[in-house]
Scaffold this motif. Structure first.
Motif: not given
Lengths: 199, 199
Positions: B96-100
DNA sequence: CGCGAATTAGAGCATGTGCTCCACAACGGG
DNA sequence: CCCGTTGTGGAGCACATGCTCTAATTCGCG
């Protein structure tokens, strides 16, 4: 015909291995290596040409040892029936290598791919590196066929996760620490089973 | 009272982040950093004292961002009921961090613990590092209690495998490559479930 | 318009690195 | 017994790195 070697190439590789296991790639310097092996700078370069090639040779020696172990395990389980069991055995083989030769396993876990595949590796050794890569890819395709009935990109990828990535996550830290706990191996087996069952 | 800054500390951290993401810790040198930030050697040392401390600061900035994301996910799932679901969410949070914020995720995956915890980190930053470590340990204990009913060494260890080691194995390579595939996240969820169920 | 304080610029130092180079040592064959 | 061959020893080079140091710059304040 000539002066006999005072330091065998293998002794140099042993020294390099000890240094890398102790302090990682940065721990391997020409001076530290020569001191540890009781050799001189000149001997190192006479035997291996340059440091990158020496490091690649040290890695290659252990990688071959590991691949042989892996192949044996896979072949045995494949003959006994289960493709699934073969993948399990393959995933567990770093733990088995650690049991029978901790130093070998520690070297393999102490280096990253980029550290080994540096640009400067001299040609005969670089070719061996590539050949070993192809051998491993072949094993992965065999396992993909045994579990999925096919060896396309997706199937090989799932097997790679089971045989490469999961062991790296669960086993490598313990191998570096010097001891692999049985519980961790059971965790690994469970994780491998779950990934194989993921639709 | 004084001359205003030409380069904010954050701009230096941004430059450091780009270098590390691009070429790992060895890519971060004083000269490369100064060139990239358009600053001078002197400004770097005036702002951070030394390189190790600067690197630790860059890592800390992103680690805080990540831990906030992790906490939010864990708290939400914990409130909604499942300790199991909370562990799943925690394990998935690097994705999720990579997404945002791909850069943030890439920085965190580009460094090893030894590279950050080098001896030379100056004291205020070193203390922050330790504090953050304790915070993460607290989250792991919370998750252990939620899934095992206790937070002893064994329970915390299982949770750590699920939340730290498994994501590192499955997600990190794809984060470094720039894209996390949905299938990989499902593999991770499956593996986490299997490890939690291992007796 | 000075004055002190914070920031910048960049030359330069000490150190550690990979590697080169060459004089020399030890062996077997003629 | 010399000679070619192979290996050894180690001084030293070129270079990159972290860091120091000092002079210059630019602001707010009185």
């Amino acid at each position: 015909m000539a002066r006999p070697r005072l330091h065998s190439p293998d002794a140099l590789l042993d020294a390099a291995e000890a240094l890398v296991v102790g302090s990682g790639r940065p721990g391997l310097t020409v001076r530290a290596l020569a001191a540890r092996a009781g050799a001189s700078n000149g001997s190192v370069y006479h035997a291996f040409g340059d440091l990158e090639t020496l490091l690649a040779s040290a890695w290659l020696r252990r990688a071959r040892q590991f691949l042989a172990l892996l192949r044996d395990a896979v072949d045995a389980e494949l003959a006994a029936g289960g493709g699934r069991r073969a993948v399990q055995a393959a995933a567990d083989s770093p733990a088995r290598l650690a049991e029978q030769d901790l130093g070998a396993a520690q070297l393999l876990t102490a280096l990253t791919r980029e550290e080994i595949l540096a640009e400067g590796v001299a040609e005969p050794v670089a070719a061996d590196l590539r050949a070993l890569d192809r051998e491993l890819a072949g094993v992965l395709r065999t396992l993909a066929r045994a579990t999925h009935g096919r060896a396309d990109r997706a199937a090989v990828d799932v097997v790679t996760t089971c045989v490469v990535r999961l062991p790296a996550a669960l086993l490598f830290p313990e191998i570096r620490a010097g001891r692999v706990r049985p519980l961790t191996r059971r965790h690994l087996a469970a994780a491998v089973g779950a990934v194989l069952d993921t639709p």
